[in-house]
Design a protein around this motif. Sequence first.
Motif, PDB file in Angstrom:
ATOM      1  N   GLU A   5       9.359  33.037 -39.103  1.00  0.00           N
ATOM      2  CA  GLU A   5      10.493  32.711 -38.250  1.00  0.00           C
ATOM      3  C   GLU A   5      10.142  32.985 -36.792  1.00  0.00           C
ATOM      4  N   PHE A   6       9.333  34.000 -36.569  1.00  0.00           N
ATOM      5  CA  PHE A   6       8.920  34.362 -35.206  1.00  0.00           C
ATOM      6  C   PHE A   6       7.439  34.041 -35.046  1.00  0.00           C
ATOM      7  N   ASN A   7       7.095  33.314 -33.986  1.00  0.00           N
ATOM      8  CA  ASN A   7       5.711  32.908 -33.762  1.00  0.00           C
ATOM      9  C   ASN A   7       4.993  33.987 -32.948  1.00  0.00           C
ATOM     10  N   PHE A   8       4.218  34.833 -33.673  1.00  0.00           N
ATOM     11  CA  PHE A   8       3.497  35.916 -33.013  1.00  0.00           C
ATOM     12  C   PHE A   8       2.448  35.388 -32.046  1.00  0.00           C
ATOM     13  N   ALA A   9       1.803  34.270 -32.410  1.00  0.00           N
ATOM     14  CA  ALA A   9       0.733  33.732 -31.569  1.00  0.00           C
ATOM     15  C   ALA A   9       1.264  33.331 -30.199  1.00  0.00           C
ATOM     16  N   ASP A  10       2.430  32.670 -30.169  1.00  0.00           N
ATOM     17  CA  ASP A  10       3.018  32.268 -28.885  1.00  0.00           C
ATOM     18  C   ASP A  10       3.397  33.490 -28.051  1.00  0.00           C
ATOM     19  N   ALA A  11       3.952  34.495 -28.721  1.00  0.00           N
ATOM     20  CA  ALA A  11       4.354  35.712 -28.008  1.00  0.00           C
ATOM     21  C   ALA A  11       3.145  36.418 -27.409  1.00  0.00           C
ATOM     22  N   LEU A  12       2.070  36.526 -28.203  1.00  0.00           N
ATOM     23  CA  LEU A  12       0.863  37.186 -27.702  1.00  0.00           C
ATOM     24  C   LEU A  12       0.225  36.380 -26.584  1.00  0.00           C
ATOM     25  N   ARG A  13       0.313  35.060 -26.689  1.00  0.00           N
ATOM     26  CA  ARG A  13      -0.264  34.204 -25.651  1.00  0.00           C
ATOM     27  C   ARG A  13       0.449  34.430 -24.319  1.00  0.00           C
ATOM     28  N   ASN A  22      -7.522  38.701 -22.178  1.00  0.00           N
ATOM     29  CA  ASN A  22      -8.107  37.652 -23.018  1.00  0.00           C
ATOM     30  C   ASN A  22      -7.248  37.454 -24.265  1.00  0.00           C
ATOM     31  N   GLU A  23      -6.835  36.201 -24.507  1.00  0.00           N
ATOM     32  CA  GLU A  23      -5.908  35.902 -25.607  1.00  0.00           C
ATOM     33  C   GLU A  23      -6.494  36.250 -26.969  1.00  0.00           C
ATOM     34  N   LEU A  24      -7.735  35.842 -27.216  1.00  0.00           N
ATOM     35  CA  LEU A  24      -8.350  36.100 -28.520  1.00  0.00           C
ATOM     36  C   LEU A  24      -8.544  37.602 -28.752  1.00  0.00           C
ATOM     37  N   PRO A  54      -4.106  31.270 -34.369  1.00  0.00           N
ATOM     38  CA  PRO A  54      -3.693  31.065 -32.973  1.00  0.00           C
ATOM     39  C   PRO A  54      -2.971  29.740 -32.753  1.00  0.00           C
ATOM     40  N   ALA A  55      -3.307  28.739 -33.576  1.00  0.00           N
ATOM     41  CA  ALA A  55      -2.712  27.412 -33.392  1.00  0.00           C
ATOM     42  C   ALA A  55      -1.314  27.320 -33.991  1.00  0.00           C
ATOM     43  N   SER A  56      -1.191  27.680 -35.261  1.00  0.00           N
ATOM     44  CA  SER A  56       0.089  27.528 -35.957  1.00  0.00           C
ATOM     45  C   SER A  56       0.999  28.752 -35.834  1.00  0.00           C
ATOM     46  N   GLY A  57       0.407  29.902 -35.545  1.00  0.00           N
ATOM     47  CA  GLY A  57       1.201  31.128 -35.495  1.00  0.00           C
ATOM     48  C   GLY A  57       1.451  31.736 -36.855  1.00  0.00           C
ATOM     49  N   GLU A  58       0.825  31.163 -37.889  1.00  0.00           N
ATOM     50  CA  GLU A  58       1.037  31.670 -39.244  1.00  0.00           C
ATOM     51  C   GLU A  58       0.362  33.024 -39.413  1.00  0.00           C
ATOM     52  N   LEU A  59       1.100  33.977 -39.946  1.00  0.00           N
ATOM     53  CA  LEU A  59       0.611  35.336 -40.144  1.00  0.00           C
ATOM     54  C   LEU A  59       0.391  35.574 -41.626  1.00  0.00           C
ATOM     55  N   GLU A 123      -5.380  49.762 -23.279  1.00  0.00           N
ATOM     56  CA  GLU A 123      -6.830  49.937 -23.185  1.00  0.00           C
ATOM     57  C   GLU A 123      -7.492  48.660 -22.682  1.00  0.00           C
ATOM     58  N   THR A 124      -7.010  47.517 -23.216  1.00  0.00           N
ATOM     59  CA  THR A 124      -7.579  46.234 -22.797  1.00  0.00           C
ATOM     60  C   THR A 124      -7.300  45.982 -21.321  1.00  0.00           C
ATOM     61  N   GLU A 125      -6.066  46.263 -20.883  1.00  0.00           N
ATOM     62  CA  GLU A 125      -5.715  46.089 -19.477  1.00  0.00           C
ATOM     63  C   GLU A 125      -6.577  46.977 -18.584  1.00  0.00           C
ATOM     64  N   ARG A 126      -6.769  48.209 -19.036  1.00  0.00           N
ATOM     65  CA  ARG A 126      -7.592  49.132 -18.244  1.00  0.00           C
ATOM     66  C   ARG A 126      -9.020  48.637 -18.121  1.00  0.00           C
ATOM     67  N   ASN A 127      -9.554  48.095 -19.209  1.00  0.00           N
ATOM     68  CA  ASN A 127     -10.916  47.564 -19.167  1.00  0.00           C
ATOM     69  C   ASN A 127     -11.003  46.359 -18.251  1.00  0.00           C
ATOM     70  N   VAL A 128      -9.953  45.524 -18.277  1.00  0.00           N
ATOM     71  CA  VAL A 128      -9.926  44.355 -17.396  1.00  0.00           C
ATOM     72  C   VAL A 128      -9.951  44.802 -15.937  1.00  0.00           C
ATOM     73  N   VAL A 129      -9.100  45.793 -15.608  1.00  0.00           N
ATOM     74  CA  VAL A 129      -9.034  46.298 -14.235  1.00  0.00           C
ATOM     75  C   VAL A 129     -10.363  46.936 -13.831  1.00  0.00           C
ATOM     76  N   PHE A 130     -10.933  47.752 -14.715  1.00  0.00           N
ATOM     77  CA  PHE A 130     -12.204  48.421 -14.407  1.00  0.00           C
ATOM     78  C   PHE A 130     -13.306  47.402 -14.163  1.00  0.00           C
ATOM     79  N   ASN A 131     -13.425  46.421 -15.065  1.00  0.00           N
ATOM     80  CA  ASN A 131     -14.504  45.433 -14.948  1.00  0.00           C
ATOM     81  C   ASN A 131     -14.346  44.580 -13.697  1.00  0.00           C
ATOM     82  N   GLU A 132     -13.097  44.254 -13.357  1.00  0.00           N
ATOM     83  CA  GLU A 132     -12.879  43.409 -12.175  1.00  0.00           C
ATOM     84  C   GLU A 132     -13.244  44.132 -10.889  1.00  0.00           C
TER      85      GLU A 132
END
Length: 395
Positions: A5-13, A22-24, A54-59, A123-132
Amino acid sequence: MSEPEFNFADALREVAQARNINELALIQAFEESLAQAYTRNVEPDKRIEVHLDPASGELEVLVVREVVEVIEDEHLQISLADALELDSGVELGMEMEFPVDREKFSRIALQAAKQTLTQKMRETERNVVFNEYKDREGQVLTAQVVRSDNKGNWFVELGAGEAILPPREQIPGEKLTPGNRVKIYLKEVRKTPKGPTILASRADERLLDYLLRQEIPEVANGIVEIKAISREAGQRSKVAVFSHNSNVDPIGACIGHRGNRIQAVTGELGRERVDVILWDANLRDFIRNALSPAKVGLIEVLPDRQEATVTVTPDQLSLAIGKGGQNVRLAAKLTGFKIDLRETAAISDLDAAMQQALQDEQEGRDGDVAQSAFDALFKDSKSVAVATPEDIGEQ
């Protein structure tokens, strides 16, 4: 599992785009988080796999079980007979994946997955900021002032991250206001348990170097070279310059018509005074220029010890020392030499000694006469100020 009922892929995107992640990588973190939470809260000690299309959102949540000849544990393994009903090619020892009943998704598991995912996102955000920003160390950026704390630190927004301006990296006396945009030198980016720390500076001499290159075309294109900079932020700086074109006056190029170029530089630094002096390969002349606007006398240089002794007459003494010793400190930092100022009242003798020294140097003589005159001057002189290249860092 059927279409959720809820599309997790769209929400994460949407989250990935909003937070520059990074989406993946975010989807993978979501899968790992849900698998860990489901194992911990629903089926302990089971091997769980989660797949989000990622395409259909099927979990899909699967439990992996080993096929055995006899059922030893109905929760962990499946008999060969039951497995053959599902797949005729199944053999003993193989692992099979079986969908999990949606009813087994408990609120506890989903809440735990949410918490784990939130942590992984951070953690991912922190790595993005650090690397940039790690790759941008040593650059000058434009940042927006956002806030201060009770320790005197100011924080500036860079875009994807926030940098700190501790008191030692601020321009003394400068009033920063939230919302204002200022130029900062990105001094250091390091990882900490709480995330990346970005250290910015408005007091670093390399900010002054950048501004000079921005405002002075001859410096930007290499005709005029900045040889050295010494700086006491917010108060005074000295810049040694040299021209690679005999037709270009390096000091005039830096100052500009009616001082417009150097004023553009000082305007960014809270009206900090910037002295532009001529660099010279001759150490005596370079030290003499560095001590301007004072007019000093005879200079004895000891290159091996990085020391210089300079005579100065009483009427030039205060200029040579500067307010609080600032002029001689900046000169020492600029030249890299420890400078010992010595006062002498023998103006006529000093002038004679200087002329003799210049003549001896031009004619290639050993300079014994000049050295004798120099020694005679110092016999009755006294040291009035000593500065080393390290003194500025101690202020």
